[in-house]
Enzyme design. Structure first.
Site, PDB file in Angstrom:
ATOM      1  CG  ASP A 125      -2.920   2.218  -2.096  1.00 41.51           C
ATOM      2  OD1 ASP A 125      -4.094   2.085  -2.468  1.00 41.51           O
ATOM      3  OD2 ASP A 125      -2.479   1.679  -1.062  1.00 41.51           O
ATOM      4  CD  GLU A 157      -1.133   1.377   4.223  1.00 45.67           C
ATOM      5  OE1 GLU A 157      -0.685   2.145   3.341  1.00 45.67           O
ATOM      6  OE2 GLU A 157      -2.330   1.091   4.343  1.00 45.67           O
ATOM      7  CG  HIS A 169      -1.773  -1.072   1.492  1.00 44.69           C
ATOM      8  ND1 HIS A 169      -3.092  -1.039   1.125  1.00 44.69           N
ATOM      9  CD2 HIS A 169      -1.581  -2.276   2.074  1.00 44.69           C
ATOM     10  CE1 HIS A 169      -3.683  -2.175   1.462  1.00 44.69           C
ATOM     11  NE2 HIS A 169      -2.779  -2.944   2.044  1.00 44.69           N
ATOM     12  CG  HIS A 222      -5.049  -1.253  -1.531  1.00 47.66           C
ATOM     13  ND1 HIS A 222      -5.362  -0.170  -0.746  1.00 47.66           N
ATOM     14  CD2 HIS A 222      -6.073  -2.126  -1.365  1.00 47.66           C
ATOM     15  CE1 HIS A 222      -6.514  -0.385  -0.134  1.00 47.66           C
ATOM     16  NE2 HIS A 222      -6.965  -1.571  -0.493  1.00 47.66           N
TER      17      HIS A 222
END
Length: 183
Positions: free
Chosen positions: A164, A115, A33, A154
């Site tokens: 993303d 992330e 992400h 993602h």
């Protein structure tokens, strides 16, 4: 070496936004992400606050729509490569939302979410790629259903909703870094 779902060397912050996986042995997808809060701004505590359920929704106009959102990721890799882990890997983090991969829905059930602090358009840093490659290699070594072929963005599991990590993410460079660690 991953111990009890935690990466050594990572800053550990236990997010309340997690629960048990339906099948704790089914960890077969890694989702990359990109996140920044506010959009396009790096550093600061806002991402951490969001994942910990402590974001002040009045601190910035962009945060108002996030009120009541319960979201987390297993890990965050900051711009300088710092690694923060919020959810142990055997637990389900709430990172993918409505999603599907290879005909399976609810990717949170069987995936790990990482992330990267960034945006779809700002280049990610070498430190982030190196840290992501190290984490991915460790996860692949620990969870036999994971492989280099089962790493997606993602955008690949929720293409209508998400973009993303975006075009700024260099998949070829990341896979090169991962290959160097796998040899």
């Amino acid at each position: 070496m991953i111990a009890e779902g935690w990466l050594p060397g990572a800053t550990q912050r236990q997010s309340p936004h997690q629960d048990a996986r339906p099948d704790p042995d089914d960890i077969s997808l890694l989702v990359v992400h990109g996140i920044s809060l506010p959009a396009g701004e790096f550093g600061g505590a806002y991402i951490d606050d969001l994942f910990m359920g402590q974001l002040d929704h009045q601190a910035h106009p962009e945060f108002a729509p996030l009120q009541g959102l319960r979201v987390s990721a297993h890990c965050l890799i900051r711009r300088d490569g710092e690694l923060v882990q919020y959810v142990p890997f055997h637990q389900r983090a709430w990172h993918a939302g409505r999603s599907s991969y290879a005909g399976r829905r609810r990717c949170n059930d069987f995936s790990i979410g990482i992330e990267l602090e960034g945006t779809d358009t700002a280049p990610y840093t070498k430190e982030q790629y190196q840290q992501l490659a190290q984490v991915a290699a460790e996860l692949i070594a620990t969870y036999p259903q994971l492989s280099r072929q089962r790493i997606v963005g993602h955008q690949h599991i929720a293409p209508v909703r998400k973009t993303d990590p975006g075009p700024a993410f260099d998949w070829a460079y990341f896979k090169q870094q991962l290959a160097l660690l796998s040899n």
